[in-house]
Design a protein around this motif. Structure first.
Motif, mmCIF file in Angstrom:
data_model
loop_
_atom_site.group_PDB
_atom_site.id
_atom_site.type_symbol
_atom_site.label_atom_id
_atom_site.label_comp_id
_atom_site.label_asym_id
_atom_site.label_seq_id
_atom_site.Cartn_x
_atom_site.Cartn_y
_atom_site.Cartn_z
ATOM 1 N N GLU A 3 -40.475 -2.406 4.310
ATOM 2 C CA GLU A 3 -40.617 -3.313 3.169
ATOM 3 C C GLU A 3 -39.316 -4.090 2.942
ATOM 4 O O GLU A 3 -39.338 -5.285 2.645
ATOM 5 N N VAL A 4 -38.183 -3.423 3.119
ATOM 6 C CA VAL A 4 -36.877 -4.089 2.984
ATOM 7 C C VAL A 4 -36.745 -5.172 4.056
ATOM 8 O O VAL A 4 -36.306 -6.292 3.774
ATOM 9 N N PHE A 5 -37.151 -4.857 5.269
ATOM 10 C CA PHE A 5 -37.098 -5.826 6.372
ATOM 11 C C PHE A 5 -38.030 -7.000 6.091
ATOM 12 O O PHE A 5 -37.671 -8.157 6.295
ATOM 13 N N LYS A 6 -39.212 -6.703 5.584
ATOM 14 C CA LYS A 6 -40.180 -7.755 5.242
ATOM 15 C C LYS A 6 -39.592 -8.679 4.177
ATOM 16 O O LYS A 6 -39.658 -9.906 4.296
ATOM 17 N N ASN A 7 -38.981 -8.110 3.154
ATOM 18 C CA ASN A 7 -38.357 -8.919 2.095
ATOM 19 C C ASN A 7 -37.222 -9.775 2.644
ATOM 20 O O ASN A 7 -37.049 -10.925 2.244
ATOM 21 N N TYR A 8 -36.455 -9.196 3.560
ATOM 22 C CA TYR A 8 -35.370 -9.944 4.203
ATOM 23 C C TYR A 8 -35.951 -11.146 4.954
ATOM 24 O O TYR A 8 -35.464 -12.270 4.801
#
Length: 193
Positions: A3-8
């Motif tokens: 999810e952090v990668f997706k937000n990035y």
């Protein structure tokens, strides 16, 4: 942590939900405990690595056992050994966790496929490489032509989050100065403020 990668990715480029899912299917999440290795000298680096949580460092160890820190990477930064990745040769570096960390790994071939299939992702990657090159030039310039006090001031200005998260001995190693010199600089700058 994907999810952090997706937000990035969403903060950098526009992707459809299907593209996000496809990219996520190419990713592996690796959890590292503090001091655990992501890469050890002599191993071949085969991934692109995104730090979704925590803090890692890239460093070498000389014949006397002294560590030479090459880079730090925290949340929303990329890390790895580009030379080993591109050449297929064993790495000269170690990468380990300064804090408990979570890393999103994308194997080299899969990463290249993503770049080929999603031009915006490729453009993002090229922009990251460009910024990294500029940062490397600044670091080399500081290393060869800047007094220790200015090196430290530039480091703190460019990377304020590292001042509180990275042990002083690692900052000294990164700057190419002794711990004693860094301690003196910090003590002197503390008196000025």
């Amino acid at each position: 942590m994907l999810e952090v990668f997706k937000n990035y990715l969403d903060s950098k480029i526009s992707l459809t939900e299907e593209q996000h899912e496809w990219i996520s299917s190419k990713c592996v999440v690796k959890k590292l405990r503090k001091k655990q290795y992501l890469l050890q000298e002599g191993d071949i680096w085969k991934n692109h690595a995104f730090v979704s949580k925590g803090l890692v460092r890239t460093y070498s160890v000389d014949e006397k056992g002294d560590e030479h820190v090459i880079a730090f990477a925290m949340e929303n930064w990329w890390t790895g050994d580009r030379e080993s990745l591109l050449s297929g040769q064993p790495s000269r570096f170690n990468i380990d966790a300064i804090e408990d960390s979570e890393i999103v790994l994308i194997e080299k071939q899969k990463f290249e496929t993503i770049c080929k299939e999603i031009p915006a992702f490729n453009d993002m990657q090229n922009a990251i490489i460009d910024r990294s090159f500029v940062a490397s030039q600044k670091r080399i310039h500081d290393a060869i032509s800047t007094p220790a006090e200015e090196k430290y001031a530039n480091f703190i200005q460019r990377y304020p989050a590292f001042a509180t998260r990275v042990p002083q001995s690692m900052i000294a190693s990164y700057l190419g100065i002794t711990r004693e010199t860094l301690s003196r600089i910090r003590h002197k700058s503390g008196k000025k403020s």
